[in-house]
Design a protein around this motif. Structure first.
Motif, PDB file in Angstrom:
ATOM      1  N   TRP A   1       0.560  -1.292   0.243  1.00  0.00           N
ATOM      2  CA  TRP A   1       0.277  -0.064  -0.065  1.00  0.00           C
ATOM      3  C   TRP A   1       0.935   1.058   0.288  1.00  0.00           C
ATOM      4  O   TRP A   1       0.878   2.219  -1.046  1.00  0.00           O
TER       5      TRP A   1
ATOM      6  N   ILE B   1       1.940   4.504  -2.885  1.00  0.00           N
ATOM      7  CA  ILE B   1       1.863   5.648  -3.248  1.00  0.00           C
ATOM      8  C   ILE B   1       3.306   6.319  -2.853  1.00  0.00           C
ATOM      9  O   ILE B   1       3.330   7.223  -3.922  1.00  0.00           O
TER      10      ILE B   1
ATOM     11  N   THR C   1      -1.309   4.844  -7.068  1.00  0.00           N
ATOM     12  CA  THR C   1      -2.453   5.669  -6.124  1.00  0.00           C
ATOM     13  C   THR C   1      -2.368   7.091  -5.585  1.00  0.00           C
ATOM     14  O   THR C   1      -1.835   6.971  -4.597  1.00  0.00           O
TER      15      THR C   1
ATOM     16  N   GLN D   1      -6.498   5.277  -2.959  1.00  0.00           N
ATOM     17  CA  GLN D   1      -5.145   5.383  -1.640  1.00  0.00           C
ATOM     18  C   GLN D   1      -7.100   3.629  -0.452  1.00  0.00           C
ATOM     19  O   GLN D   1      -5.833   3.164  -0.644  1.00  0.00           O
TER      20      GLN D   1
END
Lengths: 245, 251
Positions: free
Chosen positions: A185, A189, A194, A200
């Motif tokens: 994740w 970023i 994302t 996100q």
């Protein structure tokens, strides 16, 4: 009156590429996905062959153990990246200043957990590497005729029968998989994949899904090994008892 | 007096950054709809602590009193915010007031945010339009871009995002979310985009966008709801592309 303003001492102009902090930070981020993340997925899939029994599991161990240049692959694709990722990660952790008590937001918790799971993973991986890979070389060095015995289905099953070892594995697997899925994740970023808050958020759900899949896979495998190991221990003790009688 | 409602405030005081900090408690009569600054003004009228000791008036900064200048930013009950726009009725008592912890204290609640302004200079947070001759009109801005830019233009350099950021500390000189948001703002302007590499270069060091740890406290702490985390992700992408371009194409 004015307190001296801490003008940034560092000039951001790179002092040559190797001194570029951006490069090293990106390398830390990228290495978490490739090769470490790829290896983790491969490793969990390979280990889940335990669910197919001793024959399948030992075949997989033989296949990976028999890869050409296996020691080179281990060092270049596994040991060096993990060592780099850990040391750089500990350095990052040391520079942060967690403030959960004041700002107990969900993502702030994840920020903390990412660092905590990384530290746990670091120690767990050290234990794990000793327990599996290095012990083989240690036995080989000691002149043991069958060094592979350290990492057979039977050896793993018997180790898992020890509750302490089993729970270390559970904590280790959960920490490593969390660090990887939440790290993915972060990666999305950090590389600008994302950008919108919505993407996100959706990616976060996806990463939790990956977490449960991979952590479940790892834990299922070791639970299976433990069950077999406890059965084997039981037969060993009962046959030993039989001999005494 | 005993049945009259009062407000109790605990203020963290300090002569300057080097002096030891100490707390003083004040009690003032309650009036409806008071904000934190009106309490401070009340204390200033008669600076006597709760236990009757005369003291100096606490020092704080204020300017616009309508939540657009950012100068009155401080910690109220441990959380960062603008003291002009924070109502007493929304705070549990005793209300603790502290200066922001990520900036050097000037005195009491006033802090020195020069670091933020130095960072705005560093990232070249302006649009160069001066020449030795008339450069003519700039390109038109699409309405959609203007609306997006407006969100970032509301930044008042108050420091809330830096205060809430776990990556901003005495060990790190991370320039913080506000400055990264301003790179996003000026790089999206058609004339500003002509010098976007300079701004990307300015946030490509160890103190730049790469120091973000994705805790995303900034976007929650921002009193202007600026989409700082989106700006950070976008600048991550732009700096990376800029670095690749610089390496493979040279320049």
């Amino acid at each position: 009156m004015a307190v001296a303003s801490p003008e940034n001492k560092e000039t951001t102009r790179a002092k040559g590429r190797l001194h570029d902090p951006y490069l090293w930070h990106r390398l830390h981020s990228a290495s978490g996905i490739f090769p470490i993340g790829f290896f983790l997925i491969q490793h969990l899939i390979a280990n889940s062959y335990a669910l197919r029994g001793a024959g399948a599991y030992n075949t997989v161990i033989r296949v990976y153990g028999g890869l050409p240049f296996v020691a080179v692959l281990e060092v270049v694709l596994i040991y060096i990246p993990i060592l780099y990722h850990s040391i750089y990660g500990i350095w990052i952790t040391a520079y942060g200043q967690s403030n959960l008590t004041r700002y107990s937001y969900g993502r702030n918790w994840m920020y903390f957990m990412q660092r905590a799971s990384g530290i746990i993973a670091f120690f767990y991986i050290g234990y794990h590497i000793w327990n599996t890979s290095l012990q083989k070389y240690f036995l080989l060095w000691q002149g043991n005729p069958n060094p592979e015995q350290a990492i057979s289905y039977h050896a793993m099953a018997l180790q898992m029968a020890d509750p302490l070892h089993f729970w270390i594995q559970v904590v280790g697997i959960v920490a490593v998989v969390f660090h990887f899925t939440n790290g993915f994740w972060n990666f999305c970023i950090r590389w600008g994949l994302t950008i919108s808050a919505r993407s996100q958020r959706l990616n976060q759900y996806g990463c939790w899904g990956l977490f449960f899949i991979f952590a479940g896979m790892g834990i299922w495998s070791i639970v299976h090994l433990r069950a077999d190991g406890m059965r084997a221990e039981l037969t060993q003790t009962s046959s030993a008892a039989g001999m005494v009688r | 007096m005993s049945d009259q409602k009062t407000i109790v405030l605990k203020i963290k005081r300090r002569a300057d950054q080097e002096s030891p900090a100490y707390w003083e408690e004040f009690e003032i009569p309650y009036r409806p709809a008071m904000n934190v600054i009106s309490c401070l003004m009340e204390i200033r009228k008669n600076p006597v602590t709760r236990d009757g000791k005369a003291t100096s008036a606490p020092v704080w900064e204020m300017n616009c009193l309508e939540n657009v200048c950012g100068s009155c930013t401080m910690l109220m009950n441990g959380k960062v915010g603008q003291s002009c726009a924070t109502l007493v009725d929304n705070l549990t008592q005793p209300i603790s007031l502290e200066p922001m912890s990520k900036f050097p204290t000037i005195k009491d609640l006033a802090v020195d945010r020069s670091r933020m302004f130095a960072n705005l200079k560093k990232i070249r947070a302006w649009i160069p339009i001066d020449g030795t001759y008339d450069l003519g009109p700039g390109p038109r801005i699409a309405e959609r871009d203007r609306q997006e830019a407006y969100e970032f233009a509301r930044c008042m350099t108050c420091g809330s995002c830096l205060e809430a950021c776990p990556q901003v500390s005495e060990h790190s000189n991370f320039i913080g979310p506000a400055a990264i948001g301003q790179v996003r703002l000026f790089n999206s302007h058609p004339t500003g985009a002509m010098t976007k590499e300079e701004r990307l270069e300015a946030i490509s060091g160890a103190d730049g966008v790469t120091s973000c740890g994705n805790a995303q406290n900034c976007v929650k702490a921002c009193p202007k709801q600026i989409p700082l985390t989106e700006a950070i992700a976008e600048m991550n992408r732009d700096v990376t592309l800029y670095k690749f371009k610089q390496f493979f194409r040279g320049k």
